[in-house]
Design a protein around this motif. Structure first.
Motif, PDB file in Angstrom:
ATOM      1  N   PHE A  96      81.855  78.442 -22.872  1.00  0.00           N
ATOM      2  CA  PHE A  96      80.400  78.318 -23.017  1.00  0.00           C
ATOM      3  C   PHE A  96      79.998  78.206 -24.483  1.00  0.00           C
ATOM      4  N   ARG A  97      78.944  77.443 -24.737  1.00  0.00           N
ATOM      5  CA  ARG A  97      78.333  77.406 -26.071  1.00  0.00           C
ATOM      6  C   ARG A  97      77.160  78.358 -26.068  1.00  0.00           C
ATOM      7  N   GLY A  98      77.272  79.451 -26.819  1.00  0.00           N
ATOM      8  CA  GLY A  98      76.221  80.443 -26.892  1.00  0.00           C
ATOM      9  C   GLY A  98      75.426  80.321 -28.177  1.00  0.00           C
ATOM     10  N   GLU A 111      75.415  79.237 -33.453  1.00  0.00           N
ATOM     11  CA  GLU A 111      76.019  78.601 -32.280  1.00  0.00           C
ATOM     12  C   GLU A 111      77.509  78.929 -32.286  1.00  0.00           C
ATOM     13  N   PHE A 112      78.032  79.319 -31.141  1.00  0.00           N
ATOM     14  CA  PHE A 112      79.420  79.780 -31.113  1.00  0.00           C
ATOM     15  C   PHE A 112      80.040  79.491 -29.746  1.00  0.00           C
ATOM     16  N   SER A 113      81.368  79.595 -29.683  1.00  0.00           N
ATOM     17  CA  SER A 113      82.107  79.354 -28.439  1.00  0.00           C
ATOM     18  C   SER A 113      82.495  80.683 -27.805  1.00  0.00           C
ATOM     19  N   LEU A 114      82.256  80.763 -26.506  1.00  0.00           N
ATOM     20  CA  LEU A 114      82.439  81.993 -25.766  1.00  0.00           C
ATOM     21  C   LEU A 114      83.257  81.714 -24.515  1.00  0.00           C
ATOM     22  N   LEU A 115      84.157  82.622 -24.194  1.00  0.00           N
ATOM     23  CA  LEU A 115      84.873  82.588 -22.925  1.00  0.00           C
ATOM     24  C   LEU A 115      84.399  83.788 -22.115  1.00  0.00           C
ATOM     25  N   GLU A 116      83.828  83.524 -20.951  1.00  0.00           N
ATOM     26  CA  GLU A 116      83.322  84.611 -20.120  1.00  0.00           C
ATOM     27  C   GLU A 116      83.911  84.487 -18.720  1.00  0.00           C
ATOM     28  N   TRP A 117      84.350  85.624 -18.163  1.00  0.00           N
ATOM     29  CA  TRP A 117      84.860  85.550 -16.797  1.00  0.00           C
ATOM     30  C   TRP A 117      84.575  86.827 -16.020  1.00  0.00           C
ATOM     31  N   TYR A 118      84.560  86.683 -14.682  1.00  0.00           N
ATOM     32  CA  TYR A 118      84.233  87.766 -13.762  1.00  0.00           C
ATOM     33  C   TYR A 118      85.275  87.837 -12.664  1.00  0.00           C
ATOM     34  N   ARG A 119      85.678  89.074 -12.350  1.00  0.00           N
ATOM     35  CA  ARG A 119      86.739  89.308 -11.382  1.00  0.00           C
ATOM     36  C   ARG A 119      86.272  90.260 -10.279  1.00  0.00           C
TER      37      ARG A 119
END
Length: 326
Positions: A96-98, A111-119
């Protein structure tokens, strides 16, 4: 005309290639675990209420089926991803671009790059296992150690963050900041934040990878809480790589009434700080009310992970065009 060489990328070609390799690694990591990649809006009608985060606002014009008005560039895809979870998506992740307003420094860009995940089915410790696998797998380092927040303060500062009175914390925070009067009006959590950034994080530079967990319940954000040794703590963790904060994870709160209470408290704090209050995202509330599955989630800074892997001192060194050249 463009002066000197400011049109050029700051990041080297090697850094750009390493970013591409990291993205490929991330996708292979989650494909092997049957976690679905998704995309959610970068611009939406609600921002976050967290007093420490300011969303970038955007004024939009009316269009067919849309009334226009104020929107916000998202600081994270959390709210939309939770709506997908409530729709039955199962395990999901997103690159994601946050955006965060007013943030610029060696470790920050608006502006930054983000990795987000849900389990679904994971708690905070199960998710720490997976975060550790991803990070150690990419960097080729040992699995991170785990240390409770309270234990770190006792080890490094000989201060109990659960028991110390606010007067003592203000004195310590003022000393850490080099200004005795600096912390005179700060509340408890603000003092603890100063001690974390000025004392704890520098002390973690000598430790390759550390999960800090069991934060005070007052710093739970969107995490569940529980009682440990008589004190309320949050099912929240952060990962530090040589003192650099890399990610923030929760065993997610699913109680819609408690979530609304926290959003209201956030806005009260924003109002007292002279900040704009943020409307509650009723779509998120409806998703929680419909039944968010028991799950854990985490947001990890990809730019910072690249910084650590390439041993760079500034986030600009791994970005093609930081804000000054965007």
């Amino acid at each position: 005309m463009c002066p000197d060489d400011s049109w050029q990328s700051i990041a080297s070609l090697d850094a750009l290639r390493e970013r591409a390799k990291l993205l490929s690694f991330v996708r292979q990591f989650f494909d092997a675990r049957d976690v679905l990649e998704v995309e959610t809006p970068v611009m939406a009608r609600h921002g976050v209420s967290d007093i420490h985060i300011d969303s970038v606002s955007v004024d939009t014009r009316p269009a067919p089926c849309f009334s226009g008005g104020q929107c916000f560039l998202q600081t994270s895809p959390e709210y939309h991803m939770k709506r997908l979870l409530a729709c039955g998506s199962g395990a999901i992740y997103q690159v994601f671009r946050g955006f965060r307003d007013g943030e610029r420094g060696p470790r920050h860009n608006p502006e930054f790059s983000l990795l987000e995940w849900y389990r679904p089915g994971f708690n905070d410790h199960a998710l720490m296992d997976e975060v550790g696998e991803l990070v150690s797998g990419w960097l080729g380092i040992a699995v991170p150690e785990r240390v409770p927040y309270r234990q770190l303060f006792l080890e490094i500062l000989d201060v109990d963050p659960m028991l110390a009175d606010v007067k003592s914390l203000r004195r310590l925070a003022g000393e850490a900041a080099g200004d005795a009067g600096f912390a005179a009006d700060l509340d408890r959590d603000a003092c603890l934040d100063i001690l974390m950034t000025h004392c704890i994080e520098p002390a973690l530079r000598s430790r390759p990878a550390v999960f800090v967990h069991d934060y005070p319940a007052s710093q739970a954000a969107l995490a569940r809480t529980r009682i440990v040794d008589g004190f309320p703590v949050a099912h929240r963790f952060e990962l530090y790589l040589s003192g650099v904060e890399l990610c923030n994870g929760y065993w997610e709160l699913t109680d819609v009434a408690e979530q609304r209470r926290r959003f209201v408290a956030d806005n009260r704090a924003r109002r007292l700080a002279g900040k704009v209050e943020m409307p509650i995202d009723e779509n998120l509330m409806a998703a929680l009310d419909s039944g968010l599955p028991d799950c854990a989630g985490v947001a990890l800074g990809l730019d910072r992970l690249l910084m650590c892997g390439l041993k760079k001192k500034a986030i600009s060194d791994v970005m093609a065009f930081p804000i000054e050249r965007a």
